[in-house]
Scaffold this motif. Structure first.
Motif, PDB file in Angstrom:
ATOM      1  N   TYR A  74       0.829  -1.204   0.000  1.00  0.00           N
ATOM      2  CA  TYR A  74       0.000   0.000   0.000  1.00  0.00           C
ATOM      3  C   TYR A  74       0.866   1.258   0.000  1.00  0.00           C
ATOM      4  N   LEU A  75       1.874   1.280   0.880  1.00  0.00           N
ATOM      5  CA  LEU A  75       2.733   2.459   1.006  1.00  0.00           C
ATOM      6  C   LEU A  75       3.559   2.676  -0.262  1.00  0.00           C
ATOM      7  N   ASP A  78       1.348   4.199  -2.870  1.00  0.00           N
ATOM      8  CA  ASP A  78       1.116   5.569  -2.453  1.00  0.00           C
ATOM      9  C   ASP A  78       2.236   6.475  -2.957  1.00  0.00           C
ATOM     10  N   GLU A  79       3.459   6.053  -2.719  1.00  0.00           N
ATOM     11  CA  GLU A  79       4.630   6.816  -3.150  1.00  0.00           C
ATOM     12  C   GLU A  79       4.604   7.036  -4.663  1.00  0.00           C
ATOM     13  N   CYS A 121      -8.109   4.254   3.709  1.00  0.00           N
ATOM     14  CA  CYS A 121      -6.653   4.250   3.834  1.00  0.00           C
ATOM     15  C   CYS A 121      -6.231   3.154   4.799  1.00  0.00           C
ATOM     16  N   TRP A 148       5.181  11.436   3.915  1.00  0.00           N
ATOM     17  CA  TRP A 148       4.260  12.485   3.445  1.00  0.00           C
ATOM     18  C   TRP A 148       4.733  13.841   3.947  1.00  0.00           C
TER      19      TRP A 148
END
Lengths: 217, 217
Positions: A74-75, A78-79, A121, A148
């Motif tokens: 997921y992360l 996201d990036e 999220c 973030w």
DNA sequence: CCGAAACTGTACCCGTGGTACAGCGCCGGC
DNA sequence: GCCGGCGCTGTACCACGGGTACAGTTTCGG
């Protein structure tokens, strides 16, 4: 594991490497966002994926490893999404303030174009169930939020150097405001079942940035 | 149930009416905020409360009724806190804008003074496990968020009538921004284990309101 | 045709939610 | 002073889910 020492990655026809694993992750992510990690049973995942319990434990040592793989994926995604967003904005303007404002506009549009509302999220979901997870997973989550902050703080520092803010501001707070509005916006959108709320909050953040740094008007 | 038709409420000495029930709710709230509703077992609650399983089911028909009682109590307390906050602010200034700014300052101070960080928002916790709950509970949750919107929108409408905003704004979005920053701020504070983030975000909201409506500076 | 990846099958343990009662102690009202 | 009901306890039982253990099987590339 299937990568040989020479770097060649092997693939299979019917049961491609990682295929079932990815399907399990997809199913798990959806279920976790809907009802939380603890309420997501291995049983429902294997039924949906069409495998057996043994098959599941072939891919993941235990449920904790699934949790970790889920958050890591997921992360990473996201990036990639944010990188792409700011890259596209950078192509459209020279000035860091306008780049940032364009990126926020693109972000809001992207969120508004999602079919239905934002699915949720994973970081927020984990946050409200954090004692279920290992310290490693909690640290991963914290690193995600800090990423973030660092990203937005970087853009804001560039902006502030060229455009002195109208009132004194703490750039870390202003940077955190982005993650805060995204997380809160997802939550409020979800509870009120109105997908438009999240993008509107991003645009409100954009207004705040404009009022702070933009001299015109 | 112990209230007689004439309105007199009976109380007991050792096992006071509602005492155990309140204790169960306290324990459950803490546990749910830590690890989520599904992972909170009835067993751990009864052990901590010093009662038996039968005792639990005497107070709550099932786990769903516990969930409902928990949220109802949480939302009621929420209302009381915000009422008190805005009442106190109203005593300190005549102008709706300054009242609002004072209330936000008081709110930020209250949040900063919490021992440790904010324990978490039950509404957010429920939101990320919402398919576990009945439609009734989801509706309760939505009503809670809508109450925040209505409250803040009311103040903002008064403000906008007297102080025309510097740029055009949607008052609903601006009202939702409060709940959004609170929910997001709690989440980010929690993940980064830094209780100061939430109050800082409230003050950032206050700055946004000042930039929008305040003529001075 | 060998070996390894990607599974299946079976069996078993424990914890948890939930049901179903029967019973018991204490307190207030009459 | 005793009756009733509130606020429990105790016992028994069930299904399901996470997790462990491990032997066996299919499929495919080299």
């Amino acid at each position: 594991m299937l990568e040989r020492t020479d770097g060649v990655v092997l693939e299979r026809a019917g049961r491609k490497r990682g295929e079932t694993r990815e399907r399990l992750l997809d199913l798990a992510e959806r279920a976790v966002l809907e009802k939380g990690f603890a309420a997501t049973s291995i049983d429902e995942l294997i039924v949906a994926a069409g495998i057996t319990k043994s098959g599941f434990f072939y891919h993941f040592r235990d449920k904790g490893e699934l949790a970790k793989a889920l958050l890591t994926r997921y992360l990473e995604r996201d990036e990639v999404i944010l990188d792409d967003l700011f890259d596209r904005a950078a192509e459209l303007h020279e000035d860091p303030l306008h780049r940032f404002l364009i990126a926020l506009k693109l972000f809001a549009e992207m969120l508004a174009d999602l079919p239905g509302a934002h699915p949720g999220c994973l970081a927020a979901s984990y946050c409200y169930q954090d004692t279920l997870f290992s310290q490693e997973i909690r640290d991963l989550n914290a690193a995600g939020v800090r990423a973030w902050r660092a990203r937005f703080r970087g853009h804001l520092a560039e902006i502030a150097a060229l455009h002195p803010p109208r009132i004194p501001v703490d750039l870390d707070v202003l940077a955190d405001m982005a993650a805060t509005l995204v997380e809160g916006g997802i939550m409020v959108s979800r509870v009120l079942r109105d997908g438009a709320i999240l993008p509107k909050q991003i645009l409100a953040y954009r207004d705040h940035i404009r009022l702070l740094f933009l001299r015109e008007h």
